[in-house]
Design an enzyme around this catalytic site. Sequence first.
Site, PDB file in Angstrom:
ATOM      1  N   GLN A 226      -5.598  49.526  17.098  1.00  0.00           N
ATOM      2  CA  GLN A 226      -5.709  48.990  15.740  1.00  0.00           C
ATOM      3  C   GLN A 226      -5.974  47.485  15.710  1.00  0.00           C
ATOM      4  O   GLN A 226      -6.367  46.954  14.687  1.00  0.00           O
ATOM      5  CB  GLN A 226      -4.434  49.314  14.951  1.00  0.00           C
ATOM      6  CG  GLN A 226      -4.231  50.810  14.765  1.00  0.00           C
ATOM      7  CD  GLN A 226      -2.956  51.146  14.023  1.00  0.00           C
ATOM      8  OE1 GLN A 226      -1.904  51.287  14.630  1.00  0.00           O
ATOM      9  NE2 GLN A 226      -3.033  51.281  12.707  1.00  0.00           N
TER      10      GLN A 226
ATOM     11  N   ARG B  34       6.097  43.748  18.329  1.00  0.00           N
ATOM     12  CA  ARG B  34       5.968  45.127  18.818  1.00  0.00           C
ATOM     13  C   ARG B  34       4.480  45.435  18.943  1.00  0.00           C
ATOM     14  O   ARG B  34       3.743  45.357  17.956  1.00  0.00           O
ATOM     15  CB  ARG B  34       6.631  46.092  17.837  1.00  0.00           C
ATOM     16  CG  ARG B  34       6.419  47.556  18.172  1.00  0.00           C
ATOM     17  CD  ARG B  34       7.148  48.448  17.168  1.00  0.00           C
ATOM     18  NE  ARG B  34       6.950  49.850  17.472  1.00  0.00           N
ATOM     19  CZ  ARG B  34       6.165  50.679  16.770  1.00  0.00           C
ATOM     20  NH1 ARG B  34       5.509  50.241  15.701  1.00  0.00           N
ATOM     21  NH2 ARG B  34       6.042  51.941  17.123  1.00  0.00           N
TER      22      ARG B  34
ATOM     23  N   HIS C  76       0.447  55.020  21.577  1.00  0.00           N
ATOM     24  CA  HIS C  76       0.352  54.914  20.114  1.00  0.00           C
ATOM     25  C   HIS C  76      -0.952  55.611  19.717  1.00  0.00           C
ATOM     26  O   HIS C  76      -1.962  54.970  19.440  1.00  0.00           O
ATOM     27  CB  HIS C  76       0.356  53.437  19.699  1.00  0.00           C
ATOM     28  CG  HIS C  76       0.629  53.209  18.240  1.00  0.00           C
ATOM     29  ND1 HIS C  76       1.723  52.536  17.770  1.00  0.00           N
ATOM     30  CD2 HIS C  76      -0.062  53.577  17.133  1.00  0.00           C
ATOM     31  CE1 HIS C  76       1.702  52.477  16.448  1.00  0.00           C
ATOM     32  NE2 HIS C  76       0.619  53.116  16.032  1.00  0.00           N
TER      33      HIS C  76
ATOM     34  N   ASN D 176       4.883  56.505  20.079  1.00  0.00           N
ATOM     35  CA  ASN D 176       4.983  56.138  18.671  1.00  0.00           C
ATOM     36  C   ASN D 176       4.848  57.387  17.804  1.00  0.00           C
ATOM     37  O   ASN D 176       3.941  58.212  18.023  1.00  0.00           O
ATOM     38  CB  ASN D 176       3.864  55.160  18.299  1.00  0.00           C
ATOM     39  CG  ASN D 176       3.889  54.819  16.818  1.00  0.00           C
ATOM     40  OD1 ASN D 176       4.843  54.216  16.333  1.00  0.00           O
ATOM     41  ND2 ASN D 176       2.875  55.238  16.080  1.00  0.00           N
ATOM     42  N   GLU D 177       5.719  57.526  16.815  1.00  0.00           N
ATOM     43  CA  GLU D 177       5.642  58.612  15.833  1.00  0.00           C
ATOM     44  C   GLU D 177       5.294  59.941  16.499  1.00  0.00           C
ATOM     45  O   GLU D 177       4.328  60.627  16.103  1.00  0.00           O
ATOM     46  CB  GLU D 177       4.608  58.288  14.748  1.00  0.00           C
ATOM     47  CG  GLU D 177       5.054  57.162  13.865  1.00  0.00           C
ATOM     48  CD  GLU D 177       4.220  57.000  12.591  1.00  0.00           C
ATOM     49  OE1 GLU D 177       3.193  57.680  12.454  1.00  0.00           O
ATOM     50  OE2 GLU D 177       4.605  56.185  11.745  1.00  0.00           O
TER      51      GLU D 177
ATOM     52  N   ASN E  44      10.087  54.835  12.078  1.00  0.00           N
ATOM     53  CA  ASN E  44       9.122  54.232  11.159  1.00  0.00           C
ATOM     54  C   ASN E  44       9.437  54.777   9.782  1.00  0.00           C
ATOM     55  O   ASN E  44       9.244  55.961   9.510  1.00  0.00           O
ATOM     56  CB  ASN E  44       7.688  54.607  11.547  1.00  0.00           C
ATOM     57  CG  ASN E  44       7.293  53.994  12.879  1.00  0.00           C
ATOM     58  OD1 ASN E  44       8.050  53.216  13.462  1.00  0.00           O
ATOM     59  ND2 ASN E  44       6.118  54.340  13.348  1.00  0.00           N
TER      60      ASN E  44
ATOM     61  N   TYR F 132       8.817  54.444   5.671  1.00  0.00           N
ATOM     62  CA  TYR F 132       8.012  53.881   4.588  1.00  0.00           C
ATOM     63  C   TYR F 132       8.436  54.389   3.215  1.00  0.00           C
ATOM     64  O   TYR F 132       8.396  53.649   2.248  1.00  0.00           O
ATOM     65  CB  TYR F 132       6.521  54.223   4.778  1.00  0.00           C
ATOM     66  CG  TYR F 132       5.876  53.435   5.892  1.00  0.00           C
ATOM     67  CD1 TYR F 132       5.276  52.212   5.648  1.00  0.00           C
ATOM     68  CD2 TYR F 132       5.887  53.913   7.201  1.00  0.00           C
ATOM     69  CE1 TYR F 132       4.688  51.478   6.662  1.00  0.00           C
ATOM     70  CE2 TYR F 132       5.307  53.186   8.226  1.00  0.00           C
ATOM     71  CZ  TYR F 132       4.711  51.967   7.953  1.00  0.00           C
ATOM     72  OH  TYR F 132       4.147  51.238   8.958  1.00  0.00           O
TER      73      TYR F 132
ATOM     74  N   GLU G 117       8.883  50.320  12.099  1.00  0.00           N
ATOM     75  CA  GLU G 117       7.841  50.038  11.101  1.00  0.00           C
ATOM     76  C   GLU G 117       8.428  50.186   9.713  1.00  0.00           C
ATOM     77  O   GLU G 117       9.194  51.122   9.448  1.00  0.00           O
ATOM     78  CB  GLU G 117       6.653  51.001  11.213  1.00  0.00           C
ATOM     79  CG  GLU G 117       5.804  50.795  12.443  1.00  0.00           C
ATOM     80  CD  GLU G 117       4.564  51.684  12.468  1.00  0.00           C
ATOM     81  OE1 GLU G 117       4.099  52.110  11.384  1.00  0.00           O
ATOM     82  OE2 GLU G 117       4.072  51.948  13.570  1.00  0.00           O
TER      83      GLU G 117
ATOM     84  N   TRP H  28       5.651  46.205   9.390  1.00  0.00           N
ATOM     85  CA  TRP H  28       4.300  46.644   9.743  1.00  0.00           C
ATOM     86  C   TRP H  28       3.368  46.124   8.678  1.00  0.00           C
ATOM     87  O   TRP H  28       3.610  46.408   7.501  1.00  0.00           O
ATOM     88  CB  TRP H  28       4.203  48.172   9.820  1.00  0.00           C
ATOM     89  CG  TRP H  28       2.811  48.620  10.209  1.00  0.00           C
ATOM     90  CD1 TRP H  28       1.775  48.916   9.375  1.00  0.00           C
ATOM     91  CD2 TRP H  28       2.315  48.770  11.540  1.00  0.00           C
ATOM     92  NE1 TRP H  28       0.664  49.252  10.095  1.00  0.00           N
ATOM     93  CE2 TRP H  28       0.963  49.167  11.428  1.00  0.00           C
ATOM     94  CE3 TRP H  28       2.866  48.606  12.826  1.00  0.00           C
ATOM     95  CZ2 TRP H  28       0.160  49.419  12.547  1.00  0.00           C
ATOM     96  CZ3 TRP H  28       2.072  48.850  13.930  1.00  0.00           C
ATOM     97  CH2 TRP H  28       0.741  49.253  13.785  1.00  0.00           C
TER      98      TRP H  28
ATOM     99  N   PHE I   2      -1.696  46.535   5.503  1.00  0.00           N
ATOM    100  CA  PHE I   2      -0.245  46.362   5.511  1.00  0.00           C
ATOM    101  C   PHE I   2       0.136  44.966   6.005  1.00  0.00           C
ATOM    102  O   PHE I   2       1.300  44.658   6.141  1.00  0.00           O
ATOM    103  CB  PHE I   2       0.409  47.380   6.455  1.00  0.00           C
ATOM    104  CG  PHE I   2       0.449  48.802   5.932  1.00  0.00           C
ATOM    105  CD1 PHE I   2       1.617  49.325   5.401  1.00  0.00           C
ATOM    106  CD2 PHE I   2      -0.662  49.611   5.994  1.00  0.00           C
ATOM    107  CE1 PHE I   2       1.679  50.634   4.934  1.00  0.00           C
ATOM    108  CE2 PHE I   2      -0.623  50.928   5.535  1.00  0.00           C
ATOM    109  CZ  PHE I   2       0.555  51.437   4.998  1.00  0.00           C
TER     110      PHE I   2
HETATM  111  C1  NOJ Z   1       2.115  54.573  11.223  1.00  0.00           C
HETATM  112  C2  NOJ Z   1       1.539  54.154  12.514  1.00  0.00           C
HETATM  113  O1  NOJ Z   1       2.430  54.000  13.566  1.00  0.00           O
HETATM  114  C3  NOJ Z   1       0.613  52.980  12.385  1.00  0.00           C
HETATM  115  O2  NOJ Z   1      -0.332  53.104  13.396  1.00  0.00           O
HETATM  116  C4  NOJ Z   1       0.018  52.956  11.003  1.00  0.00           C
HETATM  117  O3  NOJ Z   1      -0.992  52.013  10.894  1.00  0.00           O
HETATM  118  C5  NOJ Z   1       1.138  52.692  10.020  1.00  0.00           C
HETATM  119  N1  NOJ Z   1       2.213  53.623  10.213  1.00  0.00           N
HETATM  120  C6  NOJ Z   1       0.723  52.659   8.551  1.00  0.00           C
HETATM  121  O4  NOJ Z   1       0.151  53.854   8.181  1.00  0.00           O
END
Ligand code: NOJ
Length: 520
Positions: free
Chosen positions: A55, A110, A152, A197-198, A339, A341, A407, A450, A466
């Site tokens: 990213q 991070r 990731h 990640n996630e 993470n 949100y 995040e 994030w 973000f």
């Molecule tokens: C999830 C991910 O880990 C990240 O890559 C993504 O950009 C953000 N959250 C926002 O969607």
Amino acid sequence: MLSKHCFGKKMLILSYFFLFLLINISVTEVLGVDKFSRDDFPPDFVFGSGTSAYQVEGAANEDGRGPSIWDSFSHSGKMHGANGDIACDQYHKYKDDVQLMVDTGLEAYRFSISWSRLIPNGRGRVNPKGLQYYNNLINELSRIQPHVTLHHSDFPQALEDKYGGWLSRKMVKDFTAYADVCFRNFGDRVLHWTTMNEANVFTIGSYNGGYLPPGHCSSPFGINCTRGNSSTEPYLATHHILLAHASAARLYKEKYQDQQHGFIGINLFAFWLHPLTNKTKDVIATQRAKDFLIGWYADPLVYGDYPDVMKKNVGSRLPAFTNLESNLVKGSFDFLGLNYYAMLYIKDDSSKLNMEVRDFDADMAIDLSAIQNDTSVNEIPTTPWALQELLEYFKQAYGNPPIYIHENGQRTRRNSSLEDEPRVNYLHGHIGALLDALRNGSNTRGYFQWAFLDVLELLDGYESSFGLYYIDLDDPDLKRQPKLSAHWYSHFLKTKGVSSDGFIKLEKNLTAFSHAHFSR
Ligand code: NOJ
């Protein structure tokens, strides 16, 4: 008598004093019950911000980097035509970016390592220039803590081509060997390692819905499915990811931890889930959704097995742990990364269990219509209390493990204003909620906003953002421009004993000063 020089100096001190008073008056004027400062958090609690390799790095075809599944996915046009070939060009701008982090007052950064930059074919030869890049970045980060993620969403395309990536158990060995290269080369300076990640969203998006790389799914469940099996692959991939995580964690603990004194964990995406109504079936569906979305990973990690409701609904499609595997996975973490949100309201739809062929969503048996409506680049509703509930849930259901909020942040349209008040309000609300959670005994150790920059977004390409810092993609220098949220976060991190609450108003009077300070 005062000398001229002395008088000037006194005036300067006085004017700073008045400025200080003015700032405090403005802050006091707008104090709410939710006032807090950095000092209210424990000194060893860490505040940072994050990005991930694909990213942010760019330089996708430079210095021997091999393609990852994310390169292939984006170049097939699946991300609104966007790709990470250049992204934020952090590969070339890492020194300036780290300086900007230091100037902002970040205590930690991070980021993730691109497996295919380090080991272009996924296994075997290490790319010296990849090694050099991460050594340089980590050395540059000596002033703040590096928190490193190993995966990731971007494993090497070579391994997808060779044996189908996470669908094969061979990934366990290759991932462990890749982790070994990282621990050996970077572990003297990196104390916080996250394997995946996630992990949960990665397997759902990548092997059930097909909207994340490598884009596997089967009709009628995903979008434009060309390959995959949504009934089995999410479960198989998860099983291998858990084993790979546990294998890398064991390696770290047995071979490196005593000398390097670091920590290893895994990251999950975590919505807070709340019943849509107080009807029993929605309350039960909410617990079921927690078990599918969180317990799928957290139960094996804490208790050594999948949740009962998953075993029941998924049946023989859910891989079973052998005793050996269960013992390997159970307890294989020093911390969990979350993470967070948003929250979701859950509505039961048990009728899905009557479907002859089911995917992950049907096995979970909830009504997704309300959730699926929100796929736009709209702002995320701000519900900080839900973060507190989530942390309370980890306390109650999983024995209060050490947690990092890896995040948390607000989404806005990419080219909207630098005066991103919605982001400031979101961050303020959630950091305040986190403080409440800590006061209620949560074992949370850190918070990462994030994202540090406006990066390539997983679902929206370059349409949403973000970041604390805006990047105009038409600017050949890709200059980082601070948003109001960068000033707010910086003020929160740097100012001792002053509430962060009044800063929005305050900042408007200081814009000229701050812009001059931050523009690079
Ligand atoms: C999830 C991910 O880990 C990240 O890559 C993504 O950009 C953000 N959250 C926002 O969607």
